[in-house]
Scaffold this active site. Structure first.
Site, mmCIF file in Angstrom:
data_model
loop_
_atom_site.group_PDB
_atom_site.id
_atom_site.type_symbol
_atom_site.label_atom_id
_atom_site.label_comp_id
_atom_site.label_asym_id
_atom_site.label_seq_id
_atom_site.Cartn_x
_atom_site.Cartn_y
_atom_site.Cartn_z
ATOM 1 N N GLU A 1 0.873 -1.174 0.000
ATOM 2 C CA GLU A 1 0.000 0.000 0.000
ATOM 3 C C GLU A 1 0.905 1.218 0.000
ATOM 4 O O GLU A 1 1.750 1.369 0.894
ATOM 5 C CB GLU A 1 -0.901 0.004 1.228
ATOM 6 C CG GLU A 1 -1.821 1.214 1.312
ATOM 7 C CD GLU A 1 -2.683 1.231 2.572
ATOM 8 O OE1 GLU A 1 -3.622 2.049 2.638
ATOM 9 O OE2 GLU A 1 -2.397 0.425 3.496
ATOM 10 N N GLU B 1 -8.872 10.661 4.869
ATOM 11 C CA GLU B 1 -9.078 9.854 6.067
ATOM 12 C C GLU B 1 -9.299 10.795 7.255
ATOM 13 O O GLU B 1 -8.332 11.309 7.818
ATOM 14 C CB GLU B 1 -7.863 8.973 6.350
ATOM 15 C CG GLU B 1 -7.611 7.886 5.330
ATOM 16 C CD GLU B 1 -6.382 7.069 5.649
ATOM 17 O OE1 GLU B 1 -6.442 5.837 5.580
ATOM 18 O OE2 GLU B 1 -5.335 7.684 5.974
#
Length: 243
Positions: A140, A225
């Protein structure tokens, strides 16, 4: 005097009257060459809510917004509202020449206690296709264009003083489930107008962090986020392509 952001917000009020509003926790909607998803995967760690709105699409460019209010669990991510490219995926790193991208965004409003990032979330794996954040994932790669409220990525600082694409970055790294996370965090403060070649980041990881060129690009997502606080985040334009 009118600022560009105030003009854009005024136009936004008109645009969103007929735009596609998304309210479900895991609702996704087609958005031209992208898919817009709410993905409130961490909502149970706090109290609050979030909505996202598709504003417009044109070619490989998309415009959207998300607004949220979250409280409690200040160290827990509540969601990752994002757009994912439907076309820029499946290529092996060894065959990628360029991944040009441009992202212009702004906070129309934000609370003083906001803890949130604005970031790319890019997934690599051993096969051309695969669902992000599953056993199909090897790496990621996050690129934080903003990180407010003292939040930190997964892992710990790996390397400081990295220069890529005209900006300075601090690289964090660490494991998460079965994949490794590399997070490039802006050392220049908020980068609200970002134009770069994502392949420069891939090449850095290949040369310096042991990522193999046999890995496949499985997904490019961009969004935010939030941990706590409230905000109206406007993505004025985002695009990415592959060659």
């Amino acid at each position: 005097m009118f600022s560009l952001s105030s003009v854009f917000v005024g136009l936004l009020c008109v645009a969103t009257a007929s735009a596609q509003l998304i309210t479900g926790a895991f609702t996704c909607e087609a958005a031209g060459e992208y898919t817009l998803c709410q993905n409130l995967w961490g909502a149970a760690a706090g109290v609050g809510g979030q909505n996202s709105t598709l504003i417009s699409t044109s070619g490989n460019e998309v415009s959207w917004m998300t607004n949220w209010t979250w409280a409690n669990g200040p160290n827990n991510v509540k969601s990752y509202a994002n757009v994912e490219s439907s076309t820029v995926k499946g290529a092996q790193l060894s065959n990628i020449t360029s991944v040009p991208t441009a992202w212009n965004w702004t906070y129309a409003t934000k609370s003083s206690d906001i803890r949130a990032d604005v970031s790319y979330d890019i997934w690599l794996g051993t096969t051309p296709d695969g669902t992000p954040a599953t056993t199909a994932s090897s790496y990621e790669i996050m690129i934080w264009l903003s990180g407010l409220g003292g939040i930190q990525p997964v892992g710990s600082v790996n390397t400081s003083g990295i220069q890529i694409g005209g900006h300075n970055w601090t690289l964090w790294s660490g494991p998460n489930a079965n994949w490794e996370v590399f997070s490039f965090v802006s050392a220049d403060g908020d980068i609200t107008s970002f134009t770069s070649d994502l392949n420069d980041f891939f090449e850095y990881l290949v040369a310096n962090q042991g990522v193999s060129t046999s890995q496949f690009l499985q997904a490019i997502q961009t969004g935010t986020e939030p941990f706590v606080g409230s905000a109206d985040l406007i993505i004025e334009s985002f695009s990415v392509s592959l060659s």
